[in-house]
Motif scaffolding. Structure first.
Motif, PDB file in Angstrom:
ATOM      1  N   VAL A   1       0.182  11.954  -5.003  1.00  0.00           N
ATOM      2  CA  VAL A   1       0.286  10.565  -4.549  1.00  0.00           C
ATOM      3  C   VAL A   1       1.510   9.908  -5.173  1.00  0.00           C
ATOM      4  O   VAL A   1       2.307   9.256  -4.488  1.00  0.00           O
ATOM      5  CB  VAL A   1      -0.995   9.779  -4.902  1.00  0.00           C
ATOM      6  CG1 VAL A   1      -0.829   8.297  -4.588  1.00  0.00           C
ATOM      7  CG2 VAL A   1      -2.196  10.347  -4.155  1.00  0.00           C
ATOM      8  N   TYR A   2       1.672  10.088  -6.472  1.00  0.00           N
ATOM      9  CA  TYR A   2       2.784   9.457  -7.170  1.00  0.00           C
ATOM     10  C   TYR A   2       4.129  10.018  -6.699  1.00  0.00           C
ATOM     11  O   TYR A   2       5.090   9.262  -6.481  1.00  0.00           O
ATOM     12  CB  TYR A   2       2.624   9.647  -8.680  1.00  0.00           C
ATOM     13  CG  TYR A   2       3.788   9.118  -9.476  1.00  0.00           C
ATOM     14  CD1 TYR A   2       4.011   7.744  -9.572  1.00  0.00           C
ATOM     15  CD2 TYR A   2       4.669   9.992 -10.112  1.00  0.00           C
ATOM     16  CE1 TYR A   2       5.091   7.254 -10.290  1.00  0.00           C
ATOM     17  CE2 TYR A   2       5.749   9.503 -10.833  1.00  0.00           C
ATOM     18  CZ  TYR A   2       5.960   8.134 -10.921  1.00  0.00           C
ATOM     19  OH  TYR A   2       7.035   7.654 -11.623  1.00  0.00           O
TER      20      TYR A   2
ATOM     21  N   LEU B   1       5.730   5.361   3.465  1.00  0.00           N
ATOM     22  CA  LEU B   1       6.355   4.413   2.551  1.00  0.00           C
ATOM     23  C   LEU B   1       7.765   4.049   3.007  1.00  0.00           C
ATOM     24  O   LEU B   1       8.201   2.898   2.850  1.00  0.00           O
ATOM     25  CB  LEU B   1       6.388   4.982   1.124  1.00  0.00           C
ATOM     26  CG  LEU B   1       6.488   3.926   0.025  1.00  0.00           C
ATOM     27  CD1 LEU B   1       5.314   2.961   0.089  1.00  0.00           C
ATOM     28  CD2 LEU B   1       6.554   4.582  -1.341  1.00  0.00           C
ATOM     29  N   ARG B   2       8.451   5.002   3.599  1.00  0.00           N
ATOM     30  CA  ARG B   2       9.800   4.707   4.099  1.00  0.00           C
ATOM     31  C   ARG B   2       9.742   3.693   5.242  1.00  0.00           C
ATOM     32  O   ARG B   2      10.508   2.734   5.290  1.00  0.00           O
ATOM     33  CB  ARG B   2      10.488   6.001   4.541  1.00  0.00           C
ATOM     34  CG  ARG B   2      11.974   5.835   4.858  1.00  0.00           C
ATOM     35  CD  ARG B   2      12.647   7.173   5.032  1.00  0.00           C
ATOM     36  NE  ARG B   2      12.840   7.855   3.749  1.00  0.00           N
ATOM     37  CZ  ARG B   2      12.212   8.980   3.374  1.00  0.00           C
ATOM     38  NH1 ARG B   2      11.343   9.549   4.185  1.00  0.00           N
ATOM     39  NH2 ARG B   2      12.456   9.519   2.199  1.00  0.00           N
ATOM     40  N   GLU B   3       8.785   3.902   6.149  1.00  0.00           N
ATOM     41  CA  GLU B   3       8.632   2.981   7.278  1.00  0.00           C
ATOM     42  C   GLU B   3       8.152   1.612   6.800  1.00  0.00           C
ATOM     43  O   GLU B   3       8.592   0.577   7.300  1.00  0.00           O
ATOM     44  CB  GLU B   3       7.648   3.566   8.294  1.00  0.00           C
ATOM     45  CG  GLU B   3       7.581   2.824   9.619  1.00  0.00           C
ATOM     46  CD  GLU B   3       8.864   2.914  10.425  1.00  0.00           C
ATOM     47  OE1 GLU B   3       9.145   1.968  11.196  1.00  0.00           O
ATOM     48  OE2 GLU B   3       9.602   3.917  10.282  1.00  0.00           O
TER      49      GLU B   3
ATOM     50  N   PRO C   1       0.821  -1.217   0.000  1.00  0.00           N
ATOM     51  CA  PRO C   1       0.000   0.000   0.000  1.00  0.00           C
ATOM     52  C   PRO C   1       0.851   1.260   0.000  1.00  0.00           C
ATOM     53  O   PRO C   1       2.012   1.249   0.408  1.00  0.00           O
ATOM     54  CB  PRO C   1      -0.792  -0.123   1.306  1.00  0.00           C
ATOM     55  CG  PRO C   1       0.107  -0.911   2.216  1.00  0.00           C
ATOM     56  CD  PRO C   1       0.828  -1.885   1.320  1.00  0.00           C
ATOM     57  N   ALA C   2       0.245   2.352  -0.455  1.00  0.00           N
ATOM     58  CA  ALA C   2       0.896   3.665  -0.403  1.00  0.00           C
ATOM     59  C   ALA C   2      -0.119   4.685   0.114  1.00  0.00           C
ATOM     60  O   ALA C   2      -1.306   4.388   0.276  1.00  0.00           O
ATOM     61  CB  ALA C   2       1.423   4.060  -1.777  1.00  0.00           C
ATOM     62  N   PHE C   3       0.332   5.881   0.351  1.00  0.00           N
ATOM     63  CA  PHE C   3      -0.507   6.962   0.889  1.00  0.00           C
ATOM     64  C   PHE C   3      -1.357   7.558  -0.225  1.00  0.00           C
ATOM     65  O   PHE C   3      -0.843   8.006  -1.254  1.00  0.00           O
ATOM     66  CB  PHE C   3       0.397   8.033   1.498  1.00  0.00           C
ATOM     67  CG  PHE C   3      -0.335   9.217   2.058  1.00  0.00           C
ATOM     68  CD1 PHE C   3      -1.351   9.068   2.992  1.00  0.00           C
ATOM     69  CD2 PHE C   3      -0.001  10.510   1.662  1.00  0.00           C
ATOM     70  CE1 PHE C   3      -2.021  10.168   3.514  1.00  0.00           C
ATOM     71  CE2 PHE C   3      -0.646  11.622   2.183  1.00  0.00           C
ATOM     72  CZ  PHE C   3      -1.665  11.445   3.111  1.00  0.00           C
TER      73      PHE C   3
ATOM     74  N   MET D   1       2.365  19.015   4.028  1.00  0.00           N
ATOM     75  CA  MET D   1       2.305  17.767   4.775  1.00  0.00           C
ATOM     76  C   MET D   1       2.079  16.556   3.871  1.00  0.00           C
ATOM     77  O   MET D   1       2.336  15.427   4.279  1.00  0.00           O
ATOM     78  CB  MET D   1       1.185  17.829   5.824  1.00  0.00           C
ATOM     79  CG  MET D   1       1.478  18.737   7.004  1.00  0.00           C
ATOM     80  SD  MET D   1       3.036  18.301   7.837  1.00  0.00           S
ATOM     81  CE  MET D   1       2.683  16.628   8.381  1.00  0.00           C
ATOM     82  N   PHE D   2       1.585  16.780   2.661  1.00  0.00           N
ATOM     83  CA  PHE D   2       1.277  15.634   1.789  1.00  0.00           C
ATOM     84  C   PHE D   2       2.527  14.792   1.507  1.00  0.00           C
ATOM     85  O   PHE D   2       2.536  13.580   1.782  1.00  0.00           O
ATOM     86  CB  PHE D   2       0.631  16.107   0.482  1.00  0.00           C
ATOM     87  CG  PHE D   2      -0.172  15.049  -0.216  1.00  0.00           C
ATOM     88  CD1 PHE D   2       0.447  13.930  -0.761  1.00  0.00           C
ATOM     89  CD2 PHE D   2      -1.544  15.151  -0.326  1.00  0.00           C
ATOM     90  CE1 PHE D   2      -0.287  12.942  -1.399  1.00  0.00           C
ATOM     91  CE2 PHE D   2      -2.291  14.165  -0.961  1.00  0.00           C
ATOM     92  CZ  PHE D   2      -1.655  13.056  -1.500  1.00  0.00           C
ATOM     93  N   PRO D   3       3.599  15.378   0.976  1.00  0.00           N
ATOM     94  CA  PRO D   3       4.788  14.553   0.726  1.00  0.00           C
ATOM     95  C   PRO D   3       5.443  14.055   2.007  1.00  0.00           C
ATOM     96  O   PRO D   3       6.053  12.976   2.007  1.00  0.00           O
ATOM     97  CB  PRO D   3       5.717  15.496  -0.053  1.00  0.00           C
ATOM     98  CG  PRO D   3       5.244  16.869   0.278  1.00  0.00           C
ATOM     99  CD  PRO D   3       3.771  16.762   0.489  1.00  0.00           C
ATOM    100  N   ILE D   4       5.295  14.807   3.085  1.00  0.00           N
ATOM    101  CA  ILE D   4       5.903  14.371   4.349  1.00  0.00           C
ATOM    102  C   ILE D   4       5.238  13.091   4.839  1.00  0.00           C
ATOM    103  O   ILE D   4       5.901  12.095   5.160  1.00  0.00           O
ATOM    104  CB  ILE D   4       5.806  15.491   5.408  1.00  0.00           C
ATOM    105  CG1 ILE D   4       6.709  16.664   5.017  1.00  0.00           C
ATOM    106  CG2 ILE D   4       6.176  14.961   6.792  1.00  0.00           C
ATOM    107  CD1 ILE D   4       6.558  17.887   5.904  1.00  0.00           C
ATOM    108  N   ILE D   5       3.898  13.108   4.914  1.00  0.00           N
ATOM    109  CA  ILE D   5       3.174  11.932   5.405  1.00  0.00           C
ATOM    110  C   ILE D   5       3.344  10.761   4.441  1.00  0.00           C
ATOM    111  O   ILE D   5       3.605   9.628   4.856  1.00  0.00           O
ATOM    112  CB  ILE D   5       1.686  12.258   5.612  1.00  0.00           C
ATOM    113  CG1 ILE D   5       1.524  13.291   6.728  1.00  0.00           C
ATOM    114  CG2 ILE D   5       0.889  10.994   5.929  1.00  0.00           C
ATOM    115  CD1 ILE D   5       0.097  13.770   6.929  1.00  0.00           C
TER     116      ILE D   5
END
Length: 744
Positions: free
Chosen positions: A335-336, A297-299, A244-246, A288-292
């Protein structure tokens, strides 16, 4: 990233997820050998040689298998370009040379001795890169309570059917919890956000929050461990797990931690109010969009690794806050970009359901904005309901983005014989030949599994065929022979009747959702129309019973006999309901009492009794899965109530009533039957007192019964009782002659 040509994009996808080392080949071959032992036992498994060689597909880059040996050579040699290809080749041999069959309900694995020879070396390549499996909803409707033993069986089934791309979404809430805690949310705020286990699919797509929650701590721990097992096994076969992704949906509590964050509250979904729906969507341009997105995805990839394909659905069954192409493009790009910040090789897997579900919103400009916001080849679209309502035909093959032709087939995990076999058979080949087609695979995307196994057997075969099955009648005849382990005229004829009736739906009306009066809250406006001649179902029922003396000990036959008996009883419920309605409208009290009495006090109890003879149709088995996922009695009760809600009311007040309906012993007796008793009784009272039937009042009264079932703690048997063949015959002898005589 600059857009690339379609050819280059498709070339990129051909390489996605492919390992090339000798270590990968050895691991995948070992995985298939282990599958063989689980499937056949160590003795018979020793008669097969399994090898994985990437070079087998060097020219095309497409999964390929090669079969040889057997007969005088004794050992059958199976070589695949991947573990999945080798497993598919193995099943091809078992199916076509040995007459074997593997399905969810049971397997028929009587191997001829000696093993049949492959007359000449057979090499087969799939026509497309991907054979996809799952729907986001399958995770909740079918997989939610599974342990590793059940997942292991499913992944084996996937490998044998050649599936190489599948969702792997377990455990993501544990990762989200880490992210939300790191962002400053409290544990109580996180608990208030997550839904219960049976409703996580819709929390993941932003449709719901809170309903049926909170998730226990033990859930997170167990799902994390389970996800590692799932991923390890999928990858061992060379499958590509989709993580999954954000998608942009956030808990409301984000606004407490970041008061200036730009969010939009979405509209309600599924007849829920904003207590459980109306999710918060981050504005694509908010910092906050790219941060979250990148934090998550990193975690996630730190925990689970990656195969570079990610799923996310921002506007699933929800109208975006703006129809402006610029907004839709920005939301998609955000998102991408959050994906590629962490993984520059990311490919986004998008369910194309949004374009099909709200066609009035998604016009050419809106669709183009989404499809054009991601570089060509980096958006892989699932044409989710292509067998009935394809989207590729009205979007110029998704405007150059690669897509997978999917069969959705089942909604909610309903029981009920159903299929659009001709459309399924022809569809992939038609899509492949579409002008400038960007089709890169086929897929099975049911909301729920464990039903209509013939439909999925056909779709799995089509994933390895360039052309349709030339003769479906011959194919289904062979299917029956493999399924039961031998030639039987009665079973073959029964399946051909089912093929031309319940499995021959065509046109826009074929929703794949069981709307039989049996499983719906009663009213005087229920639709009993079907697309087939019910006589075919009754005759198939009779034909199966004629073969019972020969096949009574065959598990697949017993399952099918029960399933067709269940379908026949479903048809009878519709016929008796029509009698009840006609009698009421004509004010014929005696006729109403007779038809209603048979329906409520004879037919439904008989159906419940025959369902109780097979563990696949037991409410107790279904609820026991939920209870076994718990670590305490309180947790077991909570999980069971989640499961009861999903089967019936879905939401607290029947928000998506009877959508995920099943036909289980126990559910028929204690949920459907009391509703019908109240309905017939209310109609009788209406005639006796000469007052109109009030549907609104009935709905209020029957809701009390429905809610009582959900809140009940009654335990149900998880072991079958009675003999399927005897009970099916008893029901047949009582009702079949009446139907033939036309007395219904």
């Amino acid at each position: 990233m600059e857009a690339v040509t379609v050819a280059a994009a498709l070339g990129f996808l051909l390489l996605a997820g492919a390992g090339n080392s000798a270590g990968d080949e050895a691991r995948e071959a070992a995985a298939v050998r282990a599958l063989l032992v689980r499937l056949l036992g160590s003795g018979p498994a020793a008669n097969f040689s399994v090898t994985v060689k990437r070079s087998l597909a060097a020219e095309s880059g497409l999964d390929t298998y090669r079969l040889s040996g057997g007969g005088a050579e004794a050992q059958v040699r199976v070589t695949g370009s991947t573990g999945v290809a080798a497993a598919a080749g193995l099943y091809r041999y078992l199916r076509d040379f040995c007459g074997c069959h593997v399905a969810w309900s049971s397997s028929q694995l009587h191997l001829p001795q000696p093993l049949p020879a492959v007359p000449q070396e057979l090499t087969e390549a799939t026509p497309n890169r991907y054979r996809y499996y799952q729907n986001v909803c399958t995770q909740s409707y079918s997989f939610v309570w599974w342990d590793w033993a059940r997942w292991e069986q499913e992944i084996d089934w996937m490998a044998l059917n050649g599936i190489n791309l599948a969702l792997a979404w377990s455990g993501q809430e544990a990762i989200w919890q880490r992210v939300y805690l790191a962002l400053g949310l409290t544990q109580s705020e996180i608990n208030e956000y997550f839904t219960g286990p049976a409703f996580l699919a819709w929390e993941r797509m932003g449709n719901l929050h809170s309903w049926g929650g909170p998730l226990p701590r033990s859930w997170h721990l167990k799902q994390l461990y389970l996800q590692h097992q799932i991923l390890d096994r999928m990858r061992s076969f060379g499958m590509i797990p989709v993580l999954p992704a954000f998608a942009g949906h956030v808990p409301k509590a984000i606004t407490r931690v970041f008061p200036l964050v730009n969010v939009t509250q979405m509209g309600s979904w599924g007849h829920f109010n904003c207590s459980y729906s109306c999710s918060f969507l981050l504005a694509p341009g908010d910092p906050m969009f790219p941060i979250i997105g990148s934090l998550f995805l990193r975690e996630l990839t730190k925990e689970f690794g990656t195969d570079h394909i990610y799923g996310a659905d921002t506007f699933n069954e929800m109208q975006p806050p703006s129809s402006e192409p610029a907004y839709l493009a920005a939301a998609t790009a955000a998102v991408y970009q959050a994906m590629t910040t962490v993984d520059p090789e990311a490919v986004w897997l998008l369910q194309g359901w949004l374009f099909q579900h709200q066609p009035q919103f998604w016009g050419p400009a809106q669709i183009g904005a989404v499809l054009g916001a991601v570089p060509c080849g980096r958006l892989l679209v699932l044409d989710l309901f292509a067998e009935t309502q394809p989207v590729y035909t009205r979007t110029a093959s998704f405007q150059g983005q690669p897509f997978i032709w999917c069969m959705l087939h089942n909604f909610g995990g309903n029981h009920g014989l159903f299929g659009t076999l001709e459309a399924v058979n022809q569809g992939p080949a038609v899509a492949r030949l579409f002008p400038n087609s960007t089709m890169v695979g086929t897929g099975m995307a049911p909301e729920g599994i464990g039903q209509n196994e013939m439909v999925y057997a056909l779709m799995a075969e089509l994933g390895w065929r360039k052309d349709p099955i030339p003769d479906l009648r011959a194919w289904v005849t062979n299917f029956a022979d493999r399924r039961y382990g031998g030639h039987q005229q009665g079973t073959e004829a029964a399946w051909r009747l089912l093929l031309r009736s319940v499995y021959n739906c065509s046109g826009e009306a074929c929703s794949g959702h069981n709307r039989s009066p049996l499983v719906k809250r009663p009213s005087l406006q229920m639709n009993t129309t079907v697309w087939y001649n019910r006589s075919d179902v009754f005759e198939a029922w009779r034909l199966l019973l004629t073969t019972a003396p020969t096949l009574a000990t065959t598990p697949a036959f017993r399952y099918d006999l029960l399933d067709v008996t269940r379908q026949a009883a479903q048809e009878l419920v519709s016929l008796y309901y029509e009698e009840v309605r006609t009698a009421y409208l004509n004010k014929e009290l005696v006729h109403l009492l007779r038809a209603g009495g048979v329906l409520v006090y004879e037919l439904l109890p008989a159906l419940d009794e025959v369902l109780a003879s097979d563990h696949h149709f037991l409410l107790g088995s279904w609820l026991e899965q939920a209870r076994m996922a718990a670590v305490s009695e309180a947790e077991a009760h909570f999980f069971e109530q989640n499961s009861r809600y999903q089967l019936t009311l879905w939401g607290p007040v029947g928000n998506i009533l009877d959508y995920a309906n099943k036909q289980f012993a126990g559910l028929v007796a204690d949920y459907y039957t009391p509703r019908w008793q109240l309905f017939v009784g209310t109609l009788v009272e209406s005639l006796v007192q000469d007052v109109p039937f009030q549907q609104h009042q009935f709905d209020k009264d029957v809701f009390q019964l429905e809610q009582a079932f959900v809140l009940s703690t009654k335990r149900y048997p998880s072991q079958p009782q009675g003999d399927t063949v005897d009970l099916a015959k008893k029901l047949f002898l009582k009702y079949y002659p009446q139907w033939v005589a036309g007395s219904l």
